[in-house]
Design a protein around this motif. Structure first.
Motif, PDB file in Angstrom:
ATOM      1  N   LEU A 177      24.791  -8.378   3.741  1.00 44.31           N
ATOM      2  CA  LEU A 177      24.997  -7.054   3.158  1.00 44.31           C
ATOM      3  C   LEU A 177      23.869  -6.683   2.203  1.00 44.31           C
ATOM      4  N   LYS A 178      23.256  -7.686   1.585  1.00 45.65           N
ATOM      5  CA  LYS A 178      22.172  -7.426   0.638  1.00 45.65           C
ATOM      6  C   LYS A 178      20.897  -6.988   1.340  1.00 45.65           C
ATOM      7  N   MET A 179      20.756  -7.331   2.617  1.00 48.92           N
ATOM      8  CA  MET A 179      19.558  -6.934   3.347  1.00 48.92           C
ATOM      9  C   MET A 179      19.469  -5.415   3.466  1.00 48.92           C
ATOM     10  N   GLY A 180      20.608  -4.767   3.680  1.00 46.83           N
ATOM     11  CA  GLY A 180      20.602  -3.316   3.748  1.00 46.83           C
ATOM     12  C   GLY A 180      20.274  -2.678   2.409  1.00 46.83           C
ATOM     13  N   SER A 181      20.938  -3.128   1.351  1.00 48.25           N
ATOM     14  CA  SER A 181      20.674  -2.540   0.033  1.00 48.25           C
ATOM     15  C   SER A 181      19.263  -2.869  -0.445  1.00 48.25           C
ATOM     16  N   TYR A 182      18.757  -4.041  -0.090  1.00 51.88           N
ATOM     17  CA  TYR A 182      17.385  -4.402  -0.455  1.00 51.88           C
ATOM     18  C   TYR A 182      16.386  -3.423   0.152  1.00 51.88           C
ATOM     19  N   GLY A 183      16.674  -2.965   1.361  1.00 52.59           N
ATOM     20  CA  GLY A 183      15.781  -2.005   1.999  1.00 52.59           C
ATOM     21  C   GLY A 183      15.640  -0.714   1.220  1.00 52.59           C
ATOM     22  N   PHE A 184      16.708  -0.287   0.534  1.00 50.22           N
ATOM     23  CA  PHE A 184      16.602   0.909  -0.304  1.00 50.22           C
ATOM     24  C   PHE A 184      15.633   0.677  -1.461  1.00 50.22           C
ATOM     25  N   ALA A 185      15.703  -0.514  -2.079  1.00 51.65           N
ATOM     26  CA  ALA A 185      14.841  -0.799  -3.222  1.00 51.65           C
ATOM     27  C   ALA A 185      13.401  -1.062  -2.812  1.00 51.65           C
ATOM     28  N   ARG A 186      13.198  -1.668  -1.646  1.00 59.90           N
ATOM     29  CA  ARG A 186      11.855  -2.049  -1.230  1.00 59.90           C
ATOM     30  C   ARG A 186      11.129  -0.952  -0.436  1.00 59.90           C
ATOM     31  N   ILE A 187      11.867  -0.164   0.367  1.00 54.62           N
ATOM     32  CA  ILE A 187      11.222   0.788   1.276  1.00 54.62           C
ATOM     33  C   ILE A 187      11.625   2.226   0.965  1.00 54.62           C
ATOM     34  N   ILE A 232      13.225   4.085  -1.358  1.00 57.03           N
ATOM     35  CA  ILE A 232      12.980   4.797  -2.618  1.00 57.03           C
ATOM     36  C   ILE A 232      11.500   4.760  -3.024  1.00 57.03           C
ATOM     37  N   PRO A 233      10.817   3.604  -3.005  1.00 57.06           N
ATOM     38  CA  PRO A 233       9.401   3.624  -3.426  1.00 57.06           C
ATOM     39  C   PRO A 233       8.476   4.353  -2.455  1.00 57.06           C
ATOM     40  N   VAL A 234       8.719   4.211  -1.156  1.00 55.40           N
ATOM     41  CA  VAL A 234       7.801   4.753  -0.158  1.00 55.40           C
ATOM     42  C   VAL A 234       8.068   6.222   0.124  1.00 55.40           C
ATOM     43  N   LEU A 235       9.321   6.660  -0.023  1.00 55.37           N
ATOM     44  CA  LEU A 235       9.716   8.022   0.342  1.00 55.37           C
ATOM     45  C   LEU A 235      10.379   8.721  -0.850  1.00 55.37           C
ATOM     46  N   PRO A 236       9.643   8.952  -1.937  1.00 57.70           N
ATOM     47  CA  PRO A 236      10.278   9.489  -3.152  1.00 57.70           C
ATOM     48  C   PRO A 236      10.878  10.881  -2.968  1.00 57.70           C
ATOM     49  N   PRO A 261      10.724  -5.636 -14.928  1.00 51.81           N
ATOM     50  CA  PRO A 261       9.316  -5.246 -14.747  1.00 51.81           C
ATOM     51  C   PRO A 261       9.033  -4.659 -13.371  1.00 51.81           C
ATOM     52  N   ALA A 262       9.644  -5.208 -12.331  1.00 50.86           N
ATOM     53  CA  ALA A 262       9.425  -4.679 -10.982  1.00 50.86           C
ATOM     54  C   ALA A 262      10.034  -3.287 -10.844  1.00 50.86           C
ATOM     55  N   VAL A 263      11.193  -3.082 -11.433  1.00 54.66           N
ATOM     56  CA  VAL A 263      11.832  -1.762 -11.381  1.00 54.66           C
ATOM     57  C   VAL A 263      11.005  -0.745 -12.167  1.00 54.66           C
ATOM     58  N   GLN A 264      10.522  -1.128 -13.327  1.00 50.87           N
ATOM     59  CA  GLN A 264       9.698  -0.211 -14.116  1.00 50.87           C
ATOM     60  C   GLN A 264       8.408   0.132 -13.386  1.00 50.87           C
ATOM     61  N   ALA A 265       7.878  -0.817 -12.604  1.00 47.33           N
ATOM     62  CA  ALA A 265       6.676  -0.530 -11.828  1.00 47.33           C
ATOM     63  C   ALA A 265       6.942   0.544 -10.786  1.00 47.33           C
ATOM     64  N   VAL A 266       8.163   0.603 -10.272  1.00 46.79           N
ATOM     65  CA  VAL A 266       8.516   1.629  -9.291  1.00 46.79           C
ATOM     66  C   VAL A 266       8.564   3.000  -9.942  1.00 46.79           C
ATOM     67  N   PHE A 267       9.137   3.088 -11.126  1.00 49.72           N
ATOM     68  CA  PHE A 267       9.407   4.393 -11.731  1.00 49.72           C
ATOM     69  C   PHE A 267       8.309   4.880 -12.659  1.00 49.72           C
ATOM     70  N   VAL A 321       0.834  -1.201   0.000  1.00 45.81           N
ATOM     71  CA  VAL A 321       0.000   0.000   0.000  1.00 45.81           C
ATOM     72  C   VAL A 321       0.871   1.255   0.000  1.00 45.81           C
ATOM     73  N   LEU A 322       1.912   1.252   0.817  1.00 44.06           N
ATOM     74  CA  LEU A 322       2.795   2.423   0.890  1.00 44.06           C
ATOM     75  C   LEU A 322       3.466   2.694  -0.446  1.00 44.06           C
ATOM     76  N   ALA A 323       3.893   1.640  -1.139  1.00 39.13           N
ATOM     77  CA  ALA A 323       4.534   1.823  -2.439  1.00 39.13           C
ATOM     78  C   ALA A 323       3.546   2.354  -3.466  1.00 39.13           C
ATOM     79  N   GLU A 324       2.276   1.919  -3.372  1.00 34.92           N
ATOM     80  CA  GLU A 324       1.265   2.404  -4.306  1.00 34.92           C
ATOM     81  C   GLU A 324       0.962   3.888  -4.081  1.00 34.92           C
ATOM     82  N   ARG A 325       1.075   4.333  -2.833  1.00 31.27           N
ATOM     83  CA  ARG A 325       0.778   5.739  -2.529  1.00 31.27           C
ATOM     84  C   ARG A 325       1.897   6.684  -2.972  1.00 31.27           C
ATOM     85  N   HIS A 326       3.102   6.164  -3.119  1.00 31.22           N
ATOM     86  CA  HIS A 326       4.241   6.979  -3.574  1.00 31.22           C
ATOM     87  C   HIS A 326       4.482   8.188  -2.666  1.00 31.22           C
TER      88      HIS A 326
END
Length: 527
Positions: free
Chosen positions: A280-290, A292-296, A514-520, A222-227
């Protein structure tokens, strides 16, 4: 198929619980038991890949998104391989606080789930012929299975608090892996690891609470959809600062990286592989999942700073590697530089940059995992990881191991045709044309500095190879065999995937794009 992700988390948890029971006396089969359990988890992850590939509405997805997001996963029609949230399960967790046990995967998370289960399984294969130096194999197996629960759960969670819980679960088992089965200075390294990561987690929690209070929900879909809708710009900036700082510790980003070299140097081989390959990927994953999409708006405000710290990390990591004489410590510092390219990709706020970051994440996990396996084997045979004492000649004494070490090094320095090339190249390409809201001249400077860092990467790996694999002098490996069949079983899958992704990058990009394009394209960040 919503049950699949629950089972994927439950299997290693159940395995750890069974093995921890006092009635489980057969300590001699603990590693075999752990290998079997992790193998089942890997099979479930591959089943998720197969189910994920089925278009939505034809059995490839479970229930729709959360009750707050009707009409299909992430509000999508399911078109595209990785642009929607699939295999979801959404159950009440703490109804009074509207917290839900919400799991799902998309093109951003699925490759990391497979990477996690693969590396965990290969670590158990390694342990079948390399018992822990500190003894207590059953305790180590339990610890690694609990660690797998936290790692997999982090990539599956779609509730912010659930994400945080899984994010924290990994800290205690990794602390014990380092403190109980590490090197001579293991206690100090373990304490440093836990203090840094707990501090980062506290800051991360503050940022997540800011999002919750402002947006009124913890549902990540929901948060990602709200941008960012419902949150003021100042709230987004504050939340991004806190969340970004917490994630940066785990990534790790310069200058919050200082716990990493000590942890890698003292950790046992399996600990180093999972630390570099997954944690180490858990930290970088958080940027992609939370973040950048939630806090543009917060992302746009901090992107130049993130890019600056990223390229500083690239240069710093490379220069630090040139100064190292311990093989494991050098590989640890190389991770600082490689993760700098990941952060640079995110900082561009473009589909190309995020694809670069996601690709580099997977490539780094495969390549650095192989490097730490090889570093452990070198230390086992030579009794040291000191480059000065090794003195060269490995290709003459242990030709197969020397060849594999050479392969891993050239893969890590970004040789075209191997997996490490694409993440770095795409990150620099993203910096060449950043998002319209960012200053292009500044990012062109970042691109130039990052390119210089790539050259330095080649320099320190070639220096290391000249001191380890080439020449005729150096200590003898003590009559040890070159490479065992069990070692090949743990290493060859990584070699194959490094070559496969290097020659056929579309195998991964077709999932992530496709997932990245959905973000942008949905308006989260203007490309």
């Amino acid at each position: 198929m919503g049950w699949l992700l629950i089972v994927l988390v439950a299997v290693p948890l159940a395995g750890a619980a069974v093995l921890a029971l006092p009635a489980f006396r057969a300590r001699g089969i603990a590693v075999t038991f752990g290998t079997t359990v992790s193998g089942v988890a890997l099979a479930l992850a591959l089943a998720a890949v197969a189910a994920f590939a089925v278009p939505y509405g034809q059995g490839g997805s479970s229930s729709p998104s959360s009750p707050n997001s009707p009409g299909g996963p992430s509000g999508s029609d399911g078109g595209g391989l990785g642009g929607d949230m699939r295999l979801q399960t959404d159950l009440p967790w703490i109804p009074g606080l509207d917290l839900r046990f919400h799991l799902g995967v998309d093109g951003i998370s699925l490759p990391l789930v497979v990477l996690t289960t693969l590396l965990t399984f290969l670590c158990f294969v390694h342990l079948t012929r390399h018992p822990p130096v500190g003894g207590r194999p059953r305790a180590l197996v339990v610890t690694l299975l609990v660690l797998e629960v936290g790692m997999v759960g982090t990539f599956l969670a779609l509730d912010l608090l659930l994400f945080f819980v899984f994010f924290e679960v990994v800290l205690v088992p990794m602390y014990f892996v380092i403190a109980l089965w590490g090197g001579t200075r293991r206690r100090a390294a373990a304490v440093k690891f836990i203090l840094y990561t707990l501090l980062g987690s506290a800051v991360l929690l503050i940022g997540l609470l800011v999002v919750w209070t402002q947006a009124g929900t913890l549902d990540m879909v929901v948060l990602a959809e709200r941008h960012g809708g419902g949150m003021s710009r100042s709230a987004q900036i504050l939340a991004f600062l806190a969340i970004g700082a917490g994630l940066a510790v785990k990534t790790p980003m310069w200058p919050l990286h200082t716990w990493l070299p000590d942890a890698h140097t003292e950790a046992p081989t399996v600990g180093s592989v999972l630390l570099a390959g997954v944690l180490l990927k858990m930290g970088s994953y958080g940027f992609a999942r939370i973040a950048i999409p939630v806090l543009p708006e917060g992302a746009a405000a901090f992107a130049p700073w993130l890019g600056a710290l990223a390229v500083i990390g690239v240069i710093y990591g490379s220069l630090a590697c040139l100064a190292q004489w311990d093989l494991k410590r050098m590989i640890a510092y190389s991770s600082v530089g490689h993760m700098g390219f990941v952060l640079l990709g995110f900082a561009t706020l473009t589909p190309v940059g995020m694809n670069a970051a996601l690709f580099a994440n997977v490539a780094h996990g495969l390549i650095t995992g192989l490097l730490f396996f090889l570093a452990g084997a070198v230390k086992e045979r030579y009794g040291t990881a000191d480059l000065a004492r090794l003195g060269g000649g490995m290709l003459r004494r242990l030709p197969h191991m020397g060849s594999l070490l050479t392969f891993a090094c050239v893969a890590s320095l970004g040789l075209p045709g191997l997996a490490g090339f694409w993440g770095e190249m795409l990150a620099l390409l993203g910096a060449f044309q950043p998002a319209a809201v960012l200053p292009r001249p500044l990012f062109l400077a970042f691109m130039a500095v990052g390119g210089a860092g790539a050259v330095l990467t080649a320099a320190y790996f070639l220096r290391m190879l000249s001191r380890v694999t080439h020449g005729v002098h150096g200590v003898e490996p003590g009559g040890a065999v070159d490479v065992t069949s069990r070692e090949l079983a743990a290493w060859v899958p990584l070699v194959v995937l490094i070559v496969l992704l290097g020659l056929w990058p579309k195998a991964l990009l077709a999932v992530t794009t496709p997932a990245v394009q959905a973000v942008f394209t949905s308006g989260t960040v203007a490309p």
